[in-house]
Design an enzyme around this catalytic site. Sequence first.
Site, mmCIF file in Angstrom:
data_model
loop_
_atom_site.group_PDB
_atom_site.id
_atom_site.type_symbol
_atom_site.label_atom_id
_atom_site.label_comp_id
_atom_site.label_asym_id
_atom_site.label_seq_id
_atom_site.Cartn_x
_atom_site.Cartn_y
_atom_site.Cartn_z
ATOM 1 N NE ARG A 31 -3.128 -0.066 3.052
ATOM 2 C CZ ARG A 31 -2.530 0.162 4.225
ATOM 3 N NH1 ARG A 31 -2.012 1.350 4.483
ATOM 4 N NH2 ARG A 31 -2.452 -0.791 5.140
ATOM 5 C CE1 TYR A 90 -16.423 11.387 -15.864
ATOM 6 C CE2 TYR A 90 -16.189 10.961 -13.524
ATOM 7 C CZ TYR A 90 -16.469 10.511 -14.803
ATOM 8 O OH TYR A 90 -16.794 9.196 -14.999
ATOM 9 C CG ASP A 161 -10.063 15.648 -15.080
ATOM 10 O OD1 ASP A 161 -9.410 15.141 -16.010
ATOM 11 O OD2 ASP A 161 -11.048 15.094 -14.554
ATOM 12 C CE LYS A 186 -12.738 7.610 -18.742
ATOM 13 N NZ LYS A 186 -13.068 8.881 -18.116
HETATM 14 C C1 LIG Z 1 -13.486 9.252 -16.835
HETATM 15 C C2 LIG Z 1 -13.136 10.556 -16.277
HETATM 16 C C3 LIG Z 1 -12.881 10.709 -14.914
HETATM 17 C C4 LIG Z 1 -13.003 9.574 -13.944
HETATM 18 O O1 LIG Z 1 -12.036 8.605 -14.192
HETATM 19 P P1 LIG Z 1 -12.215 7.066 -13.767
HETATM 20 O O2 LIG Z 1 -10.940 6.455 -14.177
HETATM 21 O O3 LIG Z 1 -13.404 6.554 -14.520
HETATM 22 O O4 LIG Z 1 -12.458 7.072 -12.288
HETATM 23 C C5 LIG Z 1 -12.522 11.963 -14.449
HETATM 24 N N1 LIG Z 1 -12.427 13.013 -15.274
HETATM 25 C C6 LIG Z 1 -12.679 12.912 -16.591
HETATM 26 C C7 LIG Z 1 -12.557 14.108 -17.449
HETATM 27 C C8 LIG Z 1 -13.035 11.678 -17.139
HETATM 28 O O5 LIG Z 1 -13.291 11.581 -18.450
#
Ligand SMILES: *Cc1c(COP(=O)(O)O)cnc(C)c1O
Length: 369
Positions: A31, A90, A161, A186
């Site tokens: 961890r 998000y 983000d 992604k």
């Molecule tokens: C998918 C996404 C998230 C969340 O990510 P996960 O890996 O699904 O937890 C956060 N911000 C954006 C812009 C996203 O497209």
Amino acid sequence: MVFSSTYPFENTAELHAFMQREVERPEEYGRYGNPTVAATEAKLAALEAGEADGGGCGAVLMASGMAAITTTLLAMLRAGQHVIFTADVYRKTRLFARSYLAKFGVEFDIVAPTLEAIEGAVRDTTRIIFTEAPTNPYLRVVDLEGVVALAKARRIKTIIDATFATPINMRPLSLGVDLVIHSTTKYLGGHNDLLGGVVIGKSGLVDAIREQVGTLGAVCDPHNAYLLSRGLKTLALRVERHNHSALALARVLEAHPKVAKVWYPLLESHQDYGHARRLLRGGGGVISFEVEGLEAGTRLVDALRVPKLAPSLGGVESLVEQPALMSFYDQGPEGRAALGIREGLIRYAVGIEDLADLRADLESGLAAL
Ligand SMILES: *Cc1c(COP(=O)(O)O)cnc(C)c1O
């Protein structure tokens, strides 16, 4: 690849030396760190910072993009402080603000993704400005240099983000942003076969967040880290292809009589085109467009043969969805109207398939409307 969850010591002398940080060896327990995860983190820091040695930057991988977002905010905030979020970050990030930050006495505002709106929301207690670019589903791009200048003058930390942009299309650290977050699920992973998230920035800040991962427990699985490091080998190639195909399809859509409106950051018609052209090397793979109502959208989505009907983006396969029927379904028509989510909206996450196939598929689907 190292899967171990615990790392034995040779003897008590080695344990003592480790506790004094006099020897280089893995953390004692999974961890707190893992060699495969650490190797992938070093690659991500180098990629985002644009320097082979990471340029004084570090990265911390976590179990998902949401884990990275929530752990970062929990690590950096305390009761009485204030956060500014831009309106189309998000959905689950906004939900986290409403359901957790509020509970722990952190105040927040959610404002339009413009410099004026952000400036208007700044308070003496503002600790963080949290933005996203490009956003979902309207691909908004905020004036990032303006936000950074505003934040630095007031000693506020900036977090972006940048999942939709990737380090190939945008370099927020070079503009002075403090922390960049990606859902590695992604584009960075790129194959729809892993979940992960990463926070990247100056080592001091990132290490303070890393400390909290040991407490909050949102650790990255080593197998995911391995898949991610393999995905990164083709990131530049894949993103070039996403950029090229999506821009081409956005232009096809914009010229099509059955399409009411198209949102793509590098179309001249986009509301943030000026910022996008300055900040983005490419527009990324996601296009949003509007057809004549919910049913027309459904007919098109069901007629398309290349993209799969699914949420997410950034993988090699094209994916398509109607936000009204998937990510914003629970809001109902009035809730969607309040959020500006149009019923005829379609989000197309363009993959790396042959562009001629994608185009022919889209044109025949639209012709059937
Ligand atoms: C998918 C996404 C998230 C969340 O990510 P996960 O890996 O699904 O937890 C956060 N911000 C954006 C812009 C996203 O497209």
